[in-house]
Scaffold this active site. Structure first.
Site, short mmCIF file in Angstrom:
data_model
loop_
_atom_site.label_atom_id
_atom_site.label_comp_id
_atom_site.label_asym_id
_atom_site.label_seq_id
_atom_site.Cartn_x
_atom_site.Cartn_y
_atom_site.Cartn_z
N GLU A 94 -8.28 16.42 -28.74
CA GLU A 94 -7.17 15.52 -29.05
C GLU A 94 -7.44 14.77 -30.34
O GLU A 94 -8.57 14.37 -30.61
CB GLU A 94 -7.00 14.45 -27.97
CG GLU A 94 -6.62 14.93 -26.60
CD GLU A 94 -6.48 13.75 -25.62
OE1 GLU A 94 -6.26 12.61 -26.07
OE2 GLU A 94 -6.62 13.98 -24.41
N GLU A 122 -10.98 12.76 -19.75
CA GLU A 122 -11.75 11.58 -20.19
C GLU A 122 -12.38 10.82 -19.02
O GLU A 122 -12.09 9.64 -18.80
CB GLU A 122 -10.87 10.64 -21.01
CG GLU A 122 -10.45 11.25 -22.33
CD GLU A 122 -9.79 10.25 -23.27
OE1 GLU A 122 -9.25 9.23 -22.80
OE2 GLU A 122 -9.82 10.50 -24.48
#
Ligand code: GLA
Ligand code: ZN
Length: 677
Positions: A307, A150
């Site tokens: 995710e 991320e």
């Protein structure tokens, strides 16, 4: 196929065995089997363990994990561990920590905390990526690389200031060009030397996040930061490719995350992956749009759901449980929209620190007798049963919505005409209307080839980059339908106004001139009054936010404003241009207007809804090898009736054959296979 070692929808997620010991590891092995888990993302935050000091590397724990997982039938999505630098590195080399927008030098702590232009960070992150690649290049468990995690956040340190100037020199060549692009005669900002340029932070031009005195500077800093972080990704990527040229590489993105220009990032990734964390009150269509956007980053190539939480989050204000069936439903929503993986954060719930209340497949109780585990295991079985059926299947949308990060930055950095304009919300309004109509949509970049679409919608196309107007004109003149809205065509790529009247470069295509732009208070409205009924549209509709005061310059006026001193001025226009047409919607309309408007356009173009159904029933379709896979996803807590047409279709999850009207159970899913017509 992402990697043909595992020719099915990958099922698994983030796994941090370094937080545990042998007792849990063998339980993990047992329970992963029970849940049908076949991929684990490991080593995402393990840098400090792999490299205890500057010269020592220790891969013994990771070696053991790779072997253990493989011996238990689990493949590996291998993290490069560079999303959090080790404490010793921050102590020894202070350049690795960031300076924040307020000018404060950060200390060690948190994660995603490395300065992207730190020589130390770049050197050691590239080095560890290379060491991992060299070590595990032939390991049979290795499926895919997961670089860092991320990427995000900006830095305002001196190394970044220097790199910014280098970046600017490359972009503008001369200081005169830069002065021109930023319009620096305003407020006496003329620069004579490159090193007079400072970053736009709260110490200089910016305040409150997106407020700035100089849009050009702030815009370029966003571009530069996105590029700087991307450069870190590329350094690791290139190092890894030296050892494993055939193993795919990704990094996990975050949907509409504002800070990075993901269309640029998508180009550098073998496969796009992203983390989906809707809250209980996130509109279903917003999640759908985010999936479609992630699929759009590589022009429709299937992506990875890297995710999602099996149930609960920890970082939202109110962390609701996913209701029974919802995890499965949302997993299939991702697959329906192009995901070839279903992966979780996290496989085992940690015992300490801020994610201990984040959902996991294996909960703190440690055994499999939980609701969440049962639901995960059921889904695991279904995904095994689906085998490779859906892998690599594509969508075939005829409608595209244009999304552009730089345009978002520019609209949101704009000082005036309103603080209430949220680019993503305006885009979502159009997406949502099509979603409710069960019309398939691709989310595309300004660079996408429009010729494969019949209808292209570019909401709030404020910034028109070089080539965009011409390409859109070509699309329309050869028969395409184009829609854009208020506050479009105003500036060029440097946020300099295109002089001579709005909507600038789009003016002749649209056949209108916008003379003024009125900003409405949140409780103020105007009205869109149809001049005559047109298909689904008749009578009047509310509009608000911004109202462009436009004049027709050849466009047909379909509706006029109902109120205020600009009552009677056009608000909806259609311009015939070559063999196509270009529409302008001069204000932000209510939902029912958009549904009527877009269903008219789709009807004209012969674009059919996938199904007929009521609220809360989502449809999507993937196609492969002459077969169509129609997904019906019922987000309601009660069964939903859906008309699927008279062709027989096979439900892949039950093997039943259906046609006509089908009932999708509450929060249920159907995947219907048929021959593509
Ligand atoms: C992100 C991160 C994970 C984890 C989850 C929690 O997506 O990538 O490491 O922190 O959030 O929701
Ligand atoms: Zn920095």
């Amino acid at each position: 196929m992402i990697n043909d070692k595992l020719p099915k929808i990958w099922y698994g997620g983030d796994y941090n065995p370094e937080q545990w010991g042998p007792e849990e590891w063998s339980e993990d092995d047992r329970m992963f089997k029970l849940a049908g888990i076949d991929v684990a993302t490991i080593n995402v935050f393990a840098w400090a363990l792999l490299q205890p000091d500057e010269e020592t590397y220790d891969f013994s724990t990771l070696d053991a994990t790779m072997d253990r997982l493989y011996n238990n039938g689990v493949y590996v999505c291998l993290g490069t561990s560079t999303a959090a630098h080790p404490a010793w590195m921050a102590k020894k080399y202070p350049d690795v920590t960031r300076v924040d927008v307020q000018g404060r030098k950060r200390k060690f702590g948190g994660r995603h905390n490395s300065c992207p232009n730190s020589p130390t960070y770049r050197k050691y992150s590239t080095r560890i990526a290379g060491k991992l690649a060299e070590r595990y290049k032939d390991h049979p468990a290795l499926l895919i690389w997961h670089v860092s995690n991320e990427y995000g956040g900006y830095c305002y340190c001196e190394n970044c200031a220097k790199a910014f100037r280098v970046w600017l020199k490359k972009r503008y060549k001369t200081i005169e060009n830069l002065n021109k692009a930023w319009n620096t005669r305003f407020w006496g900002h003329t620069f004579y030397e490159w090193d007079e340029v400072v970053q736009p932070s709260e110490l200089s031009e910016e305040w409150d996040g997106n407020r700035t005195n100089f849009q050009g500077i702030s815009l370029d800093y966003r571009r530069f930061m996105s590029d700087s972080l991307l450069e870190c990704y590329k350094l690791e990527h290139d190092e890894i490719k030296k050892y494993t040229p055939k193993i795919p590489i990704t990094t996990n993105l975050m949907g509409t995350y504002p800070e990075l220009d993901y269309f640029k990032w998508g180009k550098e990734m073998d496969v796009v992956s992203w983390d989906n964390y809707p809250s209980l009150d996130t509109p279903i269509s917003f999640t759908a749009m985010s999936h479609d956007l992630m699929r759009g980053l590589r022009s429709g190539q299937p992506f990875m759901l890297m995710e999602q939480t099996p149930s609960q989050q920890n970082w939202q204000a109110y962390n609701s449980l996913k209701r029974p069936g919802v995890m499965r439903l949302w997993s299939y929503q991702a697959v329906a929209r192009g995901a070839d993986t279903v992966m979780f954060f996290q496989l085992r719930r940690s015992a300490g620190a801020c994610e201990k209340y984040h959902g996991a497949v294996i909960e703190h109780v440690g055994h499999e007798h939980t609701r969440v585990f049962r639901e995960c295991a059921e889904l695991g079985r279904e995904l095994q049963q689906l085998s490779d059926k859906l892998i690599d299947a594509r969508t075939q949308a005829k409608v595209a919505i244009v999304y552009d990060w730089e345009n978002r930055w520019a609209t949101e950095l704009s000082s005036g005409p309103t603080v209430a304009l949220k680019y993503v919300d305006e885009v979502h309004k159009y997406y949502d209307a099509l979603f409710q109509l069960n019309i398939e949509v691709d989310m595309v970049s300004v660079e996408e080839d429009f010729s494969k679409y019949d209808l292209v919608i570019a909401p709030v196309m404020y910034m028109v980059k070089p080539g965009f107007a011409k390409k859109t004109e070509d699309f329309v003149s050869s028969g395409g339908t184009f829609v854009t809205t208020f506050f479009s065509g105003i500036v060029n790529e440097n946020d300099l106004v295109t002089l001579g009247g709005y909507p600038g470069e789009l003016r002749s295509l649209l056949g209108i001139w916008a003379e003024e732009i009125d900003a409405l208070f949140p409780d103020q409205k105007n009205r869109i009054v149809m001049k005559q009924p047109w298909g689904e549209l008749q009578g009047e509709y509310d509009c608000g936010l911004l109202c462009d005061l436009i004049h027709s310059e050849g466009a047909e006026v379909l509706a006029e404003y109902g109120d205020d001193f600009y009552q009677g001025m056009p608000v909806l226009t259609r311009n015939r241009f070559g063999s196509g047409q270009a529409y302008y919607i001069a204000s932000s309309p209510e939902e029912s207007f958009l549904q009527g408007f877009l269903s008219n356009l789709c009807a004209e173009k012969g674009i059919k809804p996938l199904v007929l159904a009521g609220d809360g029933l989502e449809s999507a379709r993937r196609v492969k090898n002459g077969n169509a896979y129609l997904f019906l996803l019922n987000h309601n807590a009660s069964p939903a009736e859906v008309q699927i047409g008279e062709i027989e279709q096979k439900d892949l999850l039950t093997n039943e054959t259906v046609k006509g009207t089908v009932m999708v159970p509450a929060r249920g899913v159907m995947i219907l296979e048929s021959k593509l017509d």
